[in-house]
Design a protein around this motif. Structure first.
Motif, PDB file in Angstrom:
ATOM      1  N   ARG A 142       0.945  -1.265  -0.118  1.00 39.44           N
ATOM      2  CA  ARG A 142      -0.151  -0.005   0.258  1.00 39.44           C
ATOM      3  C   ARG A 142       0.734   1.241   0.126  1.00 39.44           C
ATOM      4  O   ARG A 142       0.689   2.187  -0.592  1.00 39.44           O
ATOM      5  N   GLU A 143       1.902   1.238   0.586  1.00 43.77           N
ATOM      6  CA  GLU A 143       2.824   2.459   0.895  1.00 43.77           C
ATOM      7  C   GLU A 143       3.591   2.532  -0.486  1.00 43.77           C
ATOM      8  O   GLU A 143       3.777   3.795  -1.077  1.00 43.77           O
ATOM      9  N   ARG A 144       3.727   1.549  -1.333  1.00 43.67           N
ATOM     10  CA  ARG A 144       4.492   1.703  -2.760  1.00 43.67           C
ATOM     11  C   ARG A 144       3.419   2.086  -3.864  1.00 43.67           C
ATOM     12  O   ARG A 144       3.916   2.641  -4.704  1.00 43.67           O
ATOM     13  N   LEU A 145       2.238   1.966  -3.548  1.00 45.17           N
ATOM     14  CA  LEU A 145       1.030   2.422  -4.620  1.00 45.17           C
ATOM     15  C   LEU A 145       0.419   3.723  -4.195  1.00 45.17           C
ATOM     16  O   LEU A 145      -0.550   3.266  -3.545  1.00 45.17           O
ATOM     17  N   PRO A 146       0.852   4.805  -4.333  1.00 47.47           N
ATOM     18  CA  PRO A 146       0.144   5.953  -3.832  1.00 47.47           C
ATOM     19  C   PRO A 146      -1.065   6.224  -4.761  1.00 47.47           C
ATOM     20  O   PRO A 146      -1.103   7.522  -5.220  1.00 47.47           O
ATOM     21  N   TYR A 147      -1.924   5.279  -4.992  1.00 47.92           N
ATOM     22  CA  TYR A 147      -3.067   5.772  -5.710  1.00 47.92           C
ATOM     23  C   TYR A 147      -4.349   5.199  -4.842  1.00 47.92           C
ATOM     24  O   TYR A 147      -4.310   4.409  -4.149  1.00 47.92           O
ATOM     25  N   ARG A 148      -5.491   6.140  -5.300  1.00 45.24           N
ATOM     26  CA  ARG A 148      -6.921   5.470  -4.706  1.00 45.24           C
ATOM     27  C   ARG A 148      -7.515   4.778  -5.476  1.00 45.24           C
ATOM     28  O   ARG A 148      -7.591   4.817  -6.809  1.00 45.24           O
ATOM     29  N   VAL A 149      -7.978   3.591  -4.982  1.00 45.37           N
ATOM     30  CA  VAL A 149      -8.827   2.586  -5.822  1.00 45.37           C
ATOM     31  C   VAL A 149     -10.067   3.056  -6.045  1.00 45.37           C
ATOM     32  O   VAL A 149     -10.938   3.375  -5.170  1.00 45.37           O
ATOM     33  N   VAL A 150     -10.286   3.036  -7.384  1.00 45.31           N
ATOM     34  CA  VAL A 150     -11.838   3.777  -7.816  1.00 45.31           C
ATOM     35  C   VAL A 150     -12.426   2.523  -8.715  1.00 45.31           C
ATOM     36  O   VAL A 150     -13.680   2.913  -9.222  1.00 45.31           O
ATOM     37  N   GLY A 151     -11.859   1.461  -8.741  1.00 47.56           N
ATOM     38  CA  GLY A 151     -12.627   0.384  -9.749  1.00 47.56           C
ATOM     39  C   GLY A 151     -12.053  -0.902  -9.545  1.00 47.56           C
ATOM     40  O   GLY A 151     -10.805  -1.192  -9.022  1.00 47.56           O
ATOM     41  N   THR A 152     -12.651  -1.967 -10.323  1.00 43.27           N
ATOM     42  CA  THR A 152     -12.081  -3.267 -10.333  1.00 43.27           C
ATOM     43  C   THR A 152     -11.982  -3.714 -11.784  1.00 43.27           C
ATOM     44  O   THR A 152     -12.718  -3.347 -12.745  1.00 43.27           O
ATOM     45  N   ILE A 153     -10.874  -4.337 -12.190  1.00 39.23           N
ATOM     46  CA  ILE A 153     -10.538  -4.786 -13.185  1.00 39.23           C
ATOM     47  C   ILE A 153     -11.212  -5.953 -13.756  1.00 39.23           C
ATOM     48  O   ILE A 153     -11.397  -7.069 -12.966  1.00 39.23           O
ATOM     49  N   GLY A 154     -12.109  -6.009 -14.802  1.00 35.13           N
ATOM     50  CA  GLY A 154     -12.873  -7.296 -15.229  1.00 35.13           C
ATOM     51  C   GLY A 154     -12.221  -8.399 -15.650  1.00 35.13           C
ATOM     52  O   GLY A 154     -10.982  -8.420 -15.972  1.00 35.13           O
ATOM     53  N   GLU A 155     -12.748  -9.683 -15.733  1.00 33.43           N
ATOM     54  CA  GLU A 155     -12.183 -10.803 -16.109  1.00 33.43           C
ATOM     55  C   GLU A 155     -11.532 -10.763 -17.272  1.00 33.43           C
ATOM     56  O   GLU A 155     -10.511 -11.325 -17.621  1.00 33.43           O
ATOM     57  N   PRO A 156     -12.177 -10.030 -18.362  1.00 34.06           N
ATOM     58  CA  PRO A 156     -11.576 -10.122 -19.665  1.00 34.06           C
ATOM     59  C   PRO A 156      -9.901  -9.418 -19.725  1.00 34.06           C
ATOM     60  O   PRO A 156      -8.972  -9.663 -20.717  1.00 34.06           O
ATOM     61  N   GLY A 157      -9.679  -8.714 -18.575  1.00 34.60           N
ATOM     62  CA  GLY A 157      -8.304  -8.014 -18.553  1.00 34.60           C
ATOM     63  C   GLY A 157      -7.315  -8.628 -17.830  1.00 34.60           C
ATOM     64  O   GLY A 157      -6.224  -8.194 -17.397  1.00 34.60           O
ATOM     65  N   LEU A 158      -7.741  -9.912 -17.292  1.00 34.57           N
ATOM     66  CA  LEU A 158      -6.839 -10.676 -16.699  1.00 34.57           C
ATOM     67  C   LEU A 158      -6.485 -12.191 -16.927  1.00 34.57           C
ATOM     68  O   LEU A 158      -7.255 -12.788 -17.644  1.00 34.57           O
ATOM     69  N   ILE A 159      -5.546 -12.468 -16.801  1.00 33.22           N
ATOM     70  CA  ILE A 159      -5.128 -14.138 -17.032  1.00 33.22           C
ATOM     71  C   ILE A 159      -5.373 -15.167 -15.923  1.00 33.22           C
ATOM     72  O   ILE A 159      -5.592 -16.270 -16.340  1.00 33.22           O
ATOM     73  N   GLY A 160      -5.791 -14.583 -14.944  1.00 29.42           N
ATOM     74  CA  GLY A 160      -6.231 -15.694 -13.625  1.00 29.42           C
ATOM     75  C   GLY A 160      -6.711 -14.928 -12.543  1.00 29.42           C
ATOM     76  O   GLY A 160      -6.512 -13.714 -12.547  1.00 29.42           O
ATOM     77  N   SER A 161      -7.574 -15.832 -11.821  1.00 25.80           N
ATOM     78  CA  SER A 161      -8.226 -15.183 -10.834  1.00 25.80           C
ATOM     79  C   SER A 161      -7.259 -14.735  -9.479  1.00 25.80           C
ATOM     80  O   SER A 161      -7.885 -13.655  -8.838  1.00 25.80           O
ATOM     81  N   ALA A 162      -6.207 -15.216  -9.711  1.00 21.84           N
ATOM     82  CA  ALA A 162      -5.202 -14.668  -8.512  1.00 21.84           C
ATOM     83  C   ALA A 162      -4.370 -13.623  -9.018  1.00 21.84           C
ATOM     84  O   ALA A 162      -3.387 -13.383  -8.046  1.00 21.84           O
ATOM     85  N   GLU A 163      -4.483 -13.205 -10.179  1.00 23.64           N
ATOM     86  CA  GLU A 163      -3.397 -12.348 -10.774  1.00 23.64           C
ATOM     87  C   GLU A 163      -3.465 -10.877 -10.134  1.00 23.64           C
ATOM     88  O   GLU A 163      -4.490 -10.527  -9.839  1.00 23.64           O
ATOM     89  N   LEU A 164      -2.354 -10.316  -9.659  1.00 23.04           N
ATOM     90  CA  LEU A 164      -2.185  -9.110  -8.998  1.00 23.04           C
ATOM     91  C   LEU A 164      -1.860  -8.064 -10.126  1.00 23.04           C
ATOM     92  O   LEU A 164      -0.841  -8.031 -10.902  1.00 23.04           O
ATOM     93  N   ALA A 165      -2.755  -7.214 -10.366  1.00 25.63           N
ATOM     94  CA  ALA A 165      -2.690  -6.218 -11.522  1.00 25.63           C
ATOM     95  C   ALA A 165      -3.413  -4.771 -11.133  1.00 25.63           C
ATOM     96  O   ALA A 165      -4.279  -4.973 -10.607  1.00 25.63           O
ATOM     97  N   PHE A 166      -2.881  -3.669 -11.829  1.00 25.95           N
ATOM     98  CA  PHE A 166      -3.509  -2.497 -11.528  1.00 25.95           C
ATOM     99  C   PHE A 166      -3.294  -1.390 -12.932  1.00 25.95           C
ATOM    100  O   PHE A 166      -2.326  -1.694 -13.504  1.00 25.95           O
ATOM    101  N   TYR A 167      -4.101  -0.775 -12.920  1.00 28.91           N
ATOM    102  CA  TYR A 167      -3.949   0.274 -14.154  1.00 28.91           C
ATOM    103  C   TYR A 167      -4.165   1.561 -13.273  1.00 28.91           C
ATOM    104  O   TYR A 167      -5.172   1.851 -12.613  1.00 28.91           O
ATOM    105  N   ALA A 168      -3.511   2.604 -13.282  1.00 28.55           N
ATOM    106  CA  ALA A 168      -3.282   3.776 -12.743  1.00 28.55           C
ATOM    107  C   ALA A 168      -3.372   4.982 -13.733  1.00 28.55           C
ATOM    108  O   ALA A 168      -2.707   4.855 -14.914  1.00 28.55           O
ATOM    109  N   GLY A 169      -3.863   6.240 -13.369  1.00 26.90           N
ATOM    110  CA  GLY A 169      -3.768   7.316 -14.126  1.00 26.90           C
ATOM    111  C   GLY A 169      -2.250   7.923 -14.062  1.00 26.90           C
ATOM    112  O   GLY A 169      -1.625   7.971 -13.284  1.00 26.90           O
ATOM    113  N   GLY A 170      -1.879   8.309 -15.347  1.00 24.05           N
ATOM    114  CA  GLY A 170      -0.829   8.961 -15.554  1.00 24.05           C
ATOM    115  C   GLY A 170      -0.626  10.253 -16.297  1.00 24.05           C
ATOM    116  O   GLY A 170      -1.637  10.753 -16.822  1.00 24.05           O
TER     117      GLY A 170
END
Length: 781
Positions: A142-170
């Protein structure tokens, strides 16, 4: 067969099916035991058949979301483009896929599974990452990712149910597109997917792995359809009494087995659907899938649905060839004819004959013949099931006297050695295959493992810094990080004798005197000095460039059009000292120039990229994560990585991971099927056990006898499995032209795991055994 015989077959089979369901409690118990055993095997077959489609689905999902392809194509800005930056990280040995997105117009493409672009300072996350960030174990992340969580990535964007992934605004990412971690795209997906072909040895590994994992499943299914065989044969004797002939009786028995197999298909489908859902919620060796991935191809599913009932009928007919069912009883307990050895040896010899033509082929002579490989391995493994009954019979016939428990066990084995061998066949086949695979993996592992040249005594982590990040302040932050005991920082770049397409070129390294002494032997050193390193095998221009007072150009352009940002000049001082290179922390010798910080002009900063090497204290909890947090604070593009002694091929690692996942499922099947088989054997001997207890036999004695009845065939089966496994492993290694090395630790571990499964099953079968050992078991209505 006559016209009348055809319909008779169906009538006899149908009668057997009716007997299975209308035979009262005994019939239902037999059908249930058979269905559970067959169902477990069918479920594993279906799950295995779904593996290729699951891997393909993961690959397709990964390809569909590809954004950074390291292409040299510079796409112009437009209203349908988005800038994507790779800001992924690692957290406690788990990869976290991260991207920053900066849309450049209203038609910018969204990544799969994302409903809208997050604003700067916001991010959308995968469900697994959201769960981790909310947990206590995710505090450092949490200290490493200074972003506010505003949504969830749907299944089509993940390769597995336990994958750790995020998209942040740049924002402000355009100037960094020149690097390999930032790209401008107008669509997701790899436009030119390239698939490097597997080398022949990896294909051989995959073929052998599937055969080794699936053969025990087939053996267990064949054993499951014979549950309750002795009671069934006594019921069939009553049919002979009312007029049925021996052929009709066998067909009725086949009908009973067919009923159990069909119910087993239903059970197996249910187990498969349950396992499919469970597969979506677990992660094995960092591999996870979604339930929707686990769909066996219709062809394979149909093959399983047809093969299992057909095998049930065939196995039953073959088993009854050695049983004489007469109107007055079953002639099974009479001393049977001794088993012949010669035809049992034909199976493993035939397997060796199929593999022999490929010995010495190696990876340089094309792919191995997959039909010969599959056929040869199957024959060798099935040969275990043919040889084991003969070995058990031959050994138990020579066992001498002993205690009461020993005599009870030995006499039981002498009367029904075939039944005992059937219980052990599956575990023996699995162990033989596992030993062969372990030998093959261990033998070829060195070919897919690269020993690192990094000197782990001088550094344990490396942090590449993006261009433009000041080196000294970054090094100071790492020095203040808890668990970091030493920091060596270097600036690195290239120079030439001309702005564009230089004739003479070389590298330069910037650092203070302490850092430079890590890479070279210096005569004397103070800030402001410049050193020229002796030419190496790969670099021969340093001596020509090292003329005092000469003007050099930093980061020269190699193109017809000069880059205006690369007009940085540097004049060598009047004194350029000589230094002898020594191996640096990466195990390499540096060349070119060594420069102390004040000897380089401030305007040279854009041409210098930083590398920081860290010594860490492994006793500090989560020291690697603390380092990564510091790096993220410096720049989201600073991605530290830990050094390891060796690096292994990703493909080899994936195949080995698949083996461990499959072996886990097979071991579960082995244990469950053995337990069902053991309970079925005890159930058939209920009256005998009750009679022995009624006559005063101690329960401890009976429990020991059951243990010996399991231990003796298992010991013989594991010895045979070790011999066959070592033989098969040796042949496979010779096929790959790899020196044969017998890893006794692997052999003993595989044998121990097999024995451990049997011990566990035996312990679990003791409670039902104690319940059966009651005098009231003799009661009958």
């Amino acid at each position: 067969m006559s016209t009348r015989g055809g319909p008779q077959w169906y009538r006899d089979l149908a009668m057997g099916v009716r007997f299975a369901f209308t035979g009262g409690r005994e019939g239902w118990v037999r059908v249930l035991l058979t269905a559970v055993g067959v169902g477990l095997g069918v479920a594993l077959l279906l799950l295995t058949a779904a593996v290729p489609s699951a891997l393909s689905a993961r690959h397709d999902r990964e390809r569909a979301r590809t954004d950074i392809t390291f292409s040299d194509l510079r796409r112009p800005k437009a209203d349908n483009t988005v800038i994507v930056a790779n800001v992924g990280t690692t957290y406690r040995d788990k990869d976290v896929r991260g991207r920053q997105l900066e849309p450049e117009g209203p038609r910018a493409p969204l990544p799969p599974g994302v409903a809208k672009f997050p604003a700067p300072g916001e991010m959308v996350v995968s469900p697994a990452l959201r769960k981790l960030l909310k947990s206590d174990s995710g505090k450092l992340l949490r200290e490493r990712l200074p972003y506010r969580v505003v949504g969830t990535i749907g299944e089509p964007g993940l390769i597995g149910s336990a994958e750790l992934a995020f998209y942040a605004g740049g924002e402000g990412l355009a100037p960094m597109i020149t690097g390999g971690r930032v790209s401008r795209i107008d669509s997701y997906g790899d436009p030119q997917p390239s698939s490097e072909p597997l080398d022949p040895v990896l294909i051989l590994l995959i073929l052998v792995m599937f055969v080794v994992l699936l053969t025990p499943v087939g053996v267990f299914i064949a054993a499951a359809v014979r549950f309750g065989g002795e009671r069934r044969d006594r019921r069939l004797a009553a049919l002979r009494l009312v007029g049925s002939d021996s052929r009709m009786t066998r067909r009725i028995a086949a009908g009973e087995a067919l009923a159990g197999a069909v119910v087993g298909l239903v059970f197996g489908t249910g187990f498969f659907l349950l396992g499919r859902e469970v597969a979506g919620s677990v992660e094995v060796l960092d591999v996870s899938v979604f339930p929707s991935y686990m769909n066996p191809t219709p062809t394979l599913a149909a093959l399983v649905a047809l093969a299992v009932p057909a095998a049930a009928v065939l196995v039953t007919l073959l088993a009854l060839r050695g049983v004489v069912i007469e109107p007055l009883g079953v002639v099974r307990s009479a001393r049977p004819a001794r088993r012949r050895l010669w035809w049992r040896l034909l199976l493993p010899l035939g397997g060796l004959a199929m593999l022999y033509p490929m010995i010495g082929q190696g990876r340089e002579n094309g792919d191995f013949n997959q039909y010969l490989v599959i056929g040869g391995v199957i024959l060798l493994l099935v040969g275990v099931t043919a040889l084991l009954p003969w070995i058990v019979e031959a050994v138990v016939a020579r066992l001498g006297s002993g205690g009461v428990a020993w005599q009870l066990a030995v006499r039981r084995l002498q009367l029904s050695s075939g039944t005992a061998a059937r219980m052990v066949n599956g575990i023996a086949v699995a162990v033989a295959g596992a030993i062969a695979l372990q030998m093959l993996f261990a033998g070829v592992e060195d070919d897919y493992t690269k020993v690192s040249q990094n000197d782990l005594t001088r550094a344990q982590m490396q942090v590449p810094l993006p261009s433009g990040i000041p080196l000294a302040p970054a090094a100071e932050k790492f020095e203040r990080t808890k668990g970091v005991t030493g920091v060596s920082s270097f600036g690195e770049g290239y120079l030439g004798d001309r702005r564009t397409d230089p004739e003479l070129s070389g590298a330069f390294t910037v650092g203070d005197c302490a850092a430079l002494r890590e890479v070279a032997t210096l005569p004397t050193c103070r800030d402001g000095d410049v050193f020229a390193l002796a030419d190496t095998e790969y670099e021969t221009d340093t001596k020509a460039l090292a003329e005092p007072g000469r003007t050099l150009y930093l980061d020269p352009s190699y193109s017809d059009i000069p880059d205006p940002t690369k007009q940085i000049t540097w004049t060598l001082p009047k004194e350029v000292k000589q230094a002898e290179p020594r191996k640096d922390m990466t195990g390499m010798y540096r060349d070119g120039f060594l420069v102390t910080p004040s000897a380089l002009p401030a305007k040279a900063a854009p041409a210098v990229s930083g590398q920081i090497y860290l010594r860490t204290d492994a006793s500090v909890p989560d020291v690697n994560e603390l380092v990564r947090n510091t790096a993220a604070d410096i720049s989201p593009f600073a991605d530290p990585y830990s050094w390891t002694v060796s690096e292994r091929s990703d493909r080899f690692t994936s195949i080995r991971t698949g083996l461990f996942v499959g072996a886990t499922c097979v071991l579960f099947l082995i244990g469950a099927s053995l337990l069902v088989s053991q309970i079925e054997q005890l159930r058939e001997r209920k009256k005998l056990l009750s009679a022995l207890v009624a006559f005063g036999t101690r329960r401890r004695t009976l429990s020991l006898s059951v243990l010996w009845q399991t231990a003796i065939p298992i010991a013989l089966g594991l010895v045979l499995a070790s011999a066959v496994g070592i033989t098969l492993g040796t042949v496979l290694l010779k096929m790959t032209a790899t020196p044969v090395r017998l890893d006794w630790a692997s052999v003993l571990s595989m044998t121990g795991i097999g024995a451990g499964v049997v011990v566990l099953v035996t312990v679990l079968s003791l409670p039902p055994l104690l319940r059966l050992m009651r005098p009231d078991g003799l009661r009958t209505e």
